[in-house]
Design a protein around this motif. Sequence first.
Motif, PDB file in Angstrom:
ATOM      1  N   LYS A  42      53.130  53.171  49.470  1.00 35.47           N
ATOM      2  CA  LYS A  42      52.794  52.487  48.074  1.00 35.47           C
ATOM      3  C   LYS A  42      51.577  51.737  48.313  1.00 35.47           C
ATOM      4  CE  LYS A  42      57.519  52.345  46.429  1.00 35.47           C
ATOM      5  NZ  LYS A  42      58.545  51.727  45.877  1.00 35.47           N
ATOM      6  N   PHE A  43      50.424  52.049  47.462  1.00 40.08           N
ATOM      7  CA  PHE A  43      49.038  51.355  47.418  1.00 40.08           C
ATOM      8  C   PHE A  43      49.291  49.825  46.920  1.00 40.08           C
ATOM      9  CE2 PHE A  43      48.202  56.107  47.448  1.00 40.08           C
ATOM     10  CZ  PHE A  43      47.536  55.875  48.681  1.00 40.08           C
ATOM     11  N   GLU A  44      48.700  49.075  47.272  1.00 42.22           N
ATOM     12  CA  GLU A  44      48.454  47.764  46.752  1.00 42.22           C
ATOM     13  C   GLU A  44      47.433  47.847  45.591  1.00 42.22           C
ATOM     14  OE1 GLU A  44      47.283  43.141  48.208  1.00 42.22           O
ATOM     15  OE2 GLU A  44      47.338  44.967  49.720  1.00 42.22           O
ATOM     16  N   THR A  45      47.623  47.197  44.629  1.00 43.25           N
ATOM     17  CA  THR A  45      46.550  47.046  43.583  1.00 43.25           C
ATOM     18  C   THR A  45      45.543  46.055  44.031  1.00 43.25           C
ATOM     19  OG1 THR A  45      48.328  47.380  41.786  1.00 43.25           O
ATOM     20  CG2 THR A  45      46.285  46.359  41.092  1.00 43.25           C
ATOM     21  N   PRO A  46      44.243  46.553  43.840  1.00 46.16           N
ATOM     22  CA  PRO A  46      43.110  45.776  44.353  1.00 46.16           C
ATOM     23  C   PRO A  46      42.981  44.264  43.658  1.00 46.16           C
ATOM     24  CG  PRO A  46      42.245  48.059  44.072  1.00 46.16           C
ATOM     25  CD  PRO A  46      43.992  47.804  43.533  1.00 46.16           C
ATOM     26  N   TYR A  47      42.773  43.327  44.194  1.00 47.14           N
ATOM     27  CA  TYR A  47      42.608  41.930  43.589  1.00 47.14           C
ATOM     28  C   TYR A  47      41.885  42.131  42.249  1.00 47.14           C
ATOM     29  CZ  TYR A  47      41.248  36.873  42.852  1.00 47.14           C
ATOM     30  OH  TYR A  47      41.311  36.055  42.383  1.00 47.14           O
ATOM     31  N   GLU A  48      40.440  42.765  42.434  1.00 51.52           N
ATOM     32  CA  GLU A  48      39.560  42.826  41.481  1.00 51.52           C
ATOM     33  C   GLU A  48      39.988  43.400  40.235  1.00 51.52           C
ATOM     34  OE1 GLU A  48      39.182  43.956  44.559  1.00 51.52           O
ATOM     35  OE2 GLU A  48      37.787  42.548  45.503  1.00 51.52           O
ATOM     36  N   ALA A  49      40.943  44.434  40.224  1.00 47.88           N
ATOM     37  CA  ALA A  49      41.773  44.937  39.036  1.00 47.88           C
ATOM     38  C   ALA A  49      42.399  43.985  38.338  1.00 47.88           C
ATOM     39  CB  ALA A  49      42.396  46.559  39.673  1.00 47.88           C
ATOM     40  N   LYS A  50      43.061  42.983  38.985  1.00 45.34           N
ATOM     41  CA  LYS A  50      43.975  42.240  38.336  1.00 45.34           C
ATOM     42  C   LYS A  50      43.242  41.224  37.732  1.00 45.34           C
ATOM     43  CE  LYS A  50      47.523  42.647  42.061  1.00 45.34           C
ATOM     44  NZ  LYS A  50      48.454  42.182  42.899  1.00 45.34           N
ATOM     45  N   LEU A  51      41.941  40.976  37.988  1.00 44.87           N
ATOM     46  CA  LEU A  51      41.017  39.941  37.290  1.00 44.87           C
ATOM     47  C   LEU A  51      40.773  40.310  35.751  1.00 44.87           C
ATOM     48  CD1 LEU A  51      38.576  38.971  40.144  1.00 44.87           C
ATOM     49  CD2 LEU A  51      40.553  37.737  39.320  1.00 44.87           C
ATOM     50  N   ASP A  52      40.742  41.657  35.479  1.00 44.74           N
ATOM     51  CA  ASP A  52      40.433  42.191  33.961  1.00 44.74           C
ATOM     52  C   ASP A  52      41.789  42.180  33.144  1.00 44.74           C
ATOM     53  OD1 ASP A  52      39.795  43.800  31.989  1.00 44.74           O
ATOM     54  OD2 ASP A  52      38.088  44.894  33.133  1.00 44.74           O
TER      55      ASP A  52
END
Length: 159
Positions: A42-52
């Motif tokens: 499974k892929f980890e959601t990038p940290y930058e994506a969680k900032l939006d």
Amino acid sequence: MSETRRKFLKSGAVATLCAGIYFSSPKLVFGQQVFKNENKGKFETPYEAKLDKVFYYTKATFDPYLNTEFRVRAEKMVTRMTLVEIKDCRPKVKPGAKQPSGECFSLLFKAEGELSFVRTIHQVEHDALKGFSLFLERVGKEDDKEGIYYEAVINHMTE
């Protein structure tokens, strides 16, 4: 037979993607890390994506703003769009298969003008929701007399 630059770049990109898939390196193919142990594959959601902010938006977030105006920044222009439809896009599951949790929905916007011809992430603004990012893709026919429509799909599905 002469090769165009476009054909050459396209075939090179396809060859790289295929090689990455063959060697099973998600980091090479998708540019993401893979979880270890219990979440194998499974892929980890990038940290930058969680900032939006849109990362936390649900279908219910957009329901009150149906038929309201959004502003989309494309290059140096601002295009006004109206949210005309919110549609559920849950996947069809085979009988006996586990239903994934989470939510998937699409937003259909009718635009006053055309956005950039480049498919990209745009900065979207709304008076109540403020600013957030969406990947918008033109949908419908090029010669549609009804107007220009763009769709964004927000997928928060997990297994």
